[in-house]
Structure formats: structure tokens, C-alpha cells
Design a protein around this motif. Structure first.
Motif, PDB file in Angstrom:
ATOM      1  N   LEU A 172       0.844  -1.190   0.000  1.00 15.27           N
ATOM      2  CA  LEU A 172       0.000   0.000   0.000  1.00 15.27           C
ATOM      3  C   LEU A 172       0.887   1.251   0.000  1.00 15.27           C
ATOM      4  O   LEU A 172       1.124   1.869   1.047  1.00 15.27           O
ATOM      5  CB  LEU A 172      -0.924   0.017   1.222  1.00 15.27           C
ATOM      6  CG  LEU A 172      -1.911   1.194   1.254  1.00 15.27           C
ATOM      7  CD1 LEU A 172      -2.946   1.082   0.140  1.00 15.27           C
ATOM      8  CD2 LEU A 172      -2.598   1.298   2.619  1.00 15.27           C
ATOM      9  N   PRO A 173       1.379   1.660  -1.170  1.00 17.11           N
ATOM     10  CA  PRO A 173       2.189   2.880  -1.228  1.00 17.11           C
ATOM     11  C   PRO A 173       1.362   4.096  -0.805  1.00 17.11           C
ATOM     12  O   PRO A 173       0.201   4.237  -1.194  1.00 17.11           O
ATOM     13  CB  PRO A 173       2.571   2.974  -2.704  1.00 17.11           C
ATOM     14  CG  PRO A 173       2.346   1.599  -3.269  1.00 17.11           C
ATOM     15  CD  PRO A 173       1.222   1.016  -2.484  1.00 17.11           C
ATOM     16  N   ILE A 174       1.960   4.955   0.019  1.00 12.62           N
ATOM     17  CA  ILE A 174       1.260   6.168   0.445  1.00 12.62           C
ATOM     18  C   ILE A 174       2.070   7.405   0.086  1.00 12.62           C
ATOM     19  O   ILE A 174       3.300   7.366   0.002  1.00 12.62           O
ATOM     20  CB  ILE A 174       0.944   6.163   1.958  1.00 12.62           C
ATOM     21  CG1 ILE A 174       2.221   6.295   2.789  1.00 12.62           C
ATOM     22  CG2 ILE A 174       0.141   4.935   2.354  1.00 12.62           C
ATOM     23  CD1 ILE A 174       1.972   6.630   4.255  1.00 12.62           C
ATOM     24  N   ASN A 175       1.364   8.492  -0.167  1.00 12.91           N
ATOM     25  CA  ASN A 175       1.965   9.824  -0.371  1.00 12.91           C
ATOM     26  C   ASN A 175       3.175   9.736  -1.292  1.00 12.91           C
ATOM     27  O   ASN A 175       4.290  10.139  -0.941  1.00 12.91           O
ATOM     28  CB  ASN A 175       2.313  10.433   0.984  1.00 12.91           C
ATOM     29  CG  ASN A 175       1.089  10.602   1.859  1.00 12.91           C
ATOM     30  OD1 ASN A 175      -0.035  10.325   1.458  1.00 12.91           O
ATOM     31  ND2 ASN A 175       1.291  11.064   3.081  1.00 12.91           N
ATOM     32  N   THR A 176       2.918   9.238  -2.473  1.00 19.80           N
ATOM     33  CA  THR A 176       3.991   8.840  -3.386  1.00 19.80           C
ATOM     34  C   THR A 176       4.748  10.015  -3.991  1.00 19.80           C
ATOM     35  O   THR A 176       5.812   9.816  -4.579  1.00 19.80           O
ATOM     36  CB  THR A 176       3.416   7.950  -4.497  1.00 19.80           C
ATOM     37  OG1 THR A 176       2.255   8.585  -5.078  1.00 19.80           O
ATOM     38  CG2 THR A 176       2.990   6.601  -3.934  1.00 19.80           C
ATOM     39  N   ASN A 177       4.223  11.240  -3.865  1.00 17.79           N
ATOM     40  CA  ASN A 177       4.956  12.413  -4.356  1.00 17.79           C
ATOM     41  C   ASN A 177       5.785  13.078  -3.267  1.00 17.79           C
ATOM     42  O   ASN A 177       6.402  14.113  -3.491  1.00 17.79           O
ATOM     43  CB  ASN A 177       3.994  13.430  -4.961  1.00 17.79           C
ATOM     44  CG  ASN A 177       3.022  14.002  -3.940  1.00 17.79           C
ATOM     45  OD1 ASN A 177       2.898  13.477  -2.827  1.00 17.79           O
ATOM     46  ND2 ASN A 177       2.325  15.058  -4.308  1.00 17.79           N
TER      47      ASN A 177
END
Length: 396
Positions: A336-341
């Protein structure tokens, strides 16, 4: 019983974002125009196609850096002829513009709504380091009803309120500083792969622990970074969206509920509005948290990301600390990748729409340098305290 869920008739068809500066040399209006014109072009539209404009909070701040440009000013600057436009602070937080714009389309008022959010707090803080929405309110320059009760207790910054939530989460669930740190560390790792991000130098756990304590248990690296930027998205009628260049990103479900008092200090310290929001969103869709491939979760302060993970059912209540520990699950390569930027902790405080912008880039496979595995479903949530809104986005 009528049970049509209006948001499913609406899709995101284009996105745009100005430069992200600390500060920028461009004016607030110039940043806004850069983002909006990019979004219109990205959707394959012309200015004449835009018949609605929305943002949050709007023109009511009269040039305040928290909201220097509103819908009426942008309508004039772009020469738009619209059937509906709106702004205003009251609503479910930074995603209010999206929610209101979607309702305008579902009601048949508009075909294409331009939603934007501009903020120039970095420029303001260059002149006055105390400049900020909450600081202004608590020091008496704003007559908003709620804020008068905070100043006697030395609530001079939003972090004083957020620290209450963090301290209670630590006490209630055994959350530890090194677990909370993982939000900041993950955001910094992602920001290092985003050329627009403000903070792109490596950060270690030692760096985090050595950073200054601001309001216990929150440290400097638990706080978002002020910037000058504008972000814009185009909402379109779903049937029209299918003929536009980008694969439509359907707004599958929204959350906007608040079943507690509108107060930063009288609501549940471990649940806030977020749990009401999450319950509403999942009640409006057949998708489940297990379908979510990435999540862009508000990190104005790191504790808010932990609470949103629980509120949206992405991990069990009280277990967000263990869920993020070590960073493996929430990394770009994780489940679950979060806040990818880089989120707002390292990318810049674009205040809500930046998460929508990033979610769309990920769903379209256009997040160069930080692209996650392919997925069709993304969750977006923004806000803290009594402010909260969420979107479940699905690429068609």
C-alpha cells in the motif's frame, strides 16, 4: 427509495500543477493560471468548454496567503462563461471543491468543472514567520467563532492541536515515536524521486529523532512544509469523459460526514471526523479497502496519516503504528504505497488537491520516477480535526 449515488456520474479528465516554490517568484494568480491552463489542456478541452469553477476556501480571505485566489477572480482572469461557481470555508475540508463540483455536474448544472487550490504561505512567511491560517485566527485577526476559545490556552499553531491527537494515540494504542517517524521517512524517500518536491535530501531515523521537538510528541519533521503552488483538476460528466484523451478516473465514492461537534478540541481525539468520513465513503461503493492499490493521505502533520489509515479501514483501528513500522508496507514497492509524491511533509503543503493530482498520475501511469505497480483503485483523504473528506478513485 431513491439511492442514486451522484459521484459515479463524474470523472476526472485532466490535472495540472504549477511550480512548487519556497517561495515562488510568481504571483498567486500566475501560479493559478499555470495550473488551470495545464489541466484544461491535459483534459483535451478549451477554456470555452469549462462551465463551472470550484475551490476551497475561496475569495473570503481577501488575498490571505491561505487562499489568495478564489473562483470569482479566476473566472475573470480566464474569461470563463460559467453556469455555476462556488467556494467558501464551510465544508468537509480541502476536498470540498471536488465534492461540490461533482454535485454541480450530477445536478445537470455543468459539463466540465475546473477545481483548483492555490496557496502562497511560503511568500507570506518570508515577510512574517508567524503567518499562517491558524496563527492569524488565534491571535484575533479573524472573528471566526471557534478560535476565540483556543488563544487563552496558548494554542498559537495547528501543531498544538495535532499534538493532542498524537499524545492520545500514543497513550491509547502504544504508538511509538519510531513508528510515527516512518511517515516522515517514507515521504522523504518518495520526495527524492519527485523533481517538484521541496525536500529531496536523504533523511535517516537518527535525523528524525534529532529534529527539534515542537509540541510533544511532534517534532519538526512531523510538520508539513509551507510552499507557493497551485493545483487544478478537471471534473467532467462521465459520459462525455469517455471521448476525451485520458482514461476517465471515475469518482466511485465520496466521504464527507461529520457526526461530531465542529470543534478541534471537542471531537474524539483518536477518531476526529476521519472515521465518519470513511464510514460514509465505504457505504457508497461495493469496493473494499482490500481493493485499494495506493493511498494519498493527508500529512499536514504525520499523526493525521496514521489516523486516516485507520479511518479508511486500510489497517485496524489502533494498529497504524505497527502497520507502518519499518516502512515496507507503505513504500513505493509495498502493498500500500502512500503519499507517493512526498506528501506535504517533504513535497510541499499543496493542501488537498496535491493528493488528487498525484493519485491521478499514479492511476494513469504518468508518475515518472516514482511510479508504483499498476493499479486501478486509489484512495485520497484530506483534512484533520473536524475537517475531513475522502475520495475513492477508479480508473476505467
Amino acid at each position: 427509495m431513491f439511492d442514486h449515488r451522484y459521484e459515479k456520474d463524474v470523472a476526472i479528465t485532466g490535472v495540472g500543477q504549477s511550480e512548487v516554490g519556497r517561495p515562488s517568484n510568481k504571483s498567486a494568480m500566475r501560479l493559478t493560471l499555470d495550473a488551470c491552463l495545464e489541466a484544461i489542456a491535459d483534459a483535451g478541452l478549451q477554456r470555452s468548454d469549462i462551465d463551472g469553477v470550484a475551490c476551497w476556501p475561496g475569495d473570503n480571505n481577501n488575498g490571505d496567503p491561505f487562499s489568495p485566489v478564489g473562483p470569482s477572480a479566476l473566472k475573470s482572469a480566464l474569461g470563463l462563461n460559467v453556469n455555476w461557481f462556488g467556494g467558501g470555508y464551510e465544508g468537509p475540508g480541502p476536498l470540498t471543491g471536488v465534492i461540490n463540483g461533482a454535485m454541480a455536474i450530477a445536478a445537470g448544472l455543468c459539463n466540465h468543472v475546473l477545481v483548483f487550490r492555490t496557496i502562497t504561505e511560503a511568500s507570506a512567511r518570508r515577510v512574517n514567520k508567524q503567518a499562517g491560517a491558524l496563527t492569524n485566527k488565534t491571535q484575533g485577526r479573524d472573528s471566526s467563532y471557534a478560535w476565540q476559545w483556543f488563544t487563552p490556552f496558548n494554542v498559537q499553531s495547528g501543531i498544538n492541536l495535532m499534538a493532542l491527537y498524537a499524545q492520545r494515540h500514543f497513550h491509547e494504542y502504544g504508538t511509538r515515536p519510531e513508528q510515527l517517524a516512518q511517515i516522515a521517512l517514507t515521504c522523504r524517500q518518495n520526495a527524492m524521486r519527485n523533481p517538484k518536491a521541496l525536500y529531496r535530501t536523504p533523511m535517516s531515523m537518527d535525523d528524525y529523532m534529532a529534529s527539534r521537538m515542537i509540541s510533544s510528541p511532534l517534532r519538526m519533521f512531523d510538520c508539513d512544509v509551507h510552499c507557493d503552488a497551485s493545483t487544478a483538476i478537471i471534473l467532467s460528466r462521465r459520459d462525455i469523459a469517455r471521448d476525451l484523451p485520458n482514461a476517465p478516473i471515475r469518482i466511485e465514492a465520496m466521504g464527507a460526514a461529520l457526526n461530531q461537534p465542529w470543534s478541534w478540541d471537542q471531537i474524539s481525539l483518536t477518531r476526529m471526523a476521519a472515521f465518519d468520513v470513511g464510514q460514509m465513503m465505504w457505504a457508497r461503493t461495493d469496493y473494499t479497502p482490500q481493493d485499494v492499490g495506493s493511498a494519498q493521505l493527508y500529512d499536514g502533520f504525520s499523526i493525521l496519516t496514521l489516523i486516516w489509515l485507520e479511518a479508511l479501514g486500510l489497517c485496524p483501528t489502533g494498529e497504524s503504528g505497527g502497520f507502518v513500522e519499518g516502512g515496507t508496507r507503505i513504500a513505493l514497492e509495498g502493498t500500500l504505497p502512500i503519499n507517493t509524491n512526498g506528501g506535504q511533509l517533504s513535497g510541499g503543503r499543496t493542501h488537498g488537491l496535491g493528493y488528487v493530482h498525484e493519485a491521478c498520475l499514479q492511476l494513469w501511469g504518468r508518475a515518472e520516477g516514482r511510479q508504483t505497480r499498476e493499479h486501478r483503485v486509489s484512495a485520497v483523504a484530506a483534512g484533520g480535526g473536524p475537517l475531513g473528506g475522502s475520495l475513492l478513485l477508479v480508473r476505467e
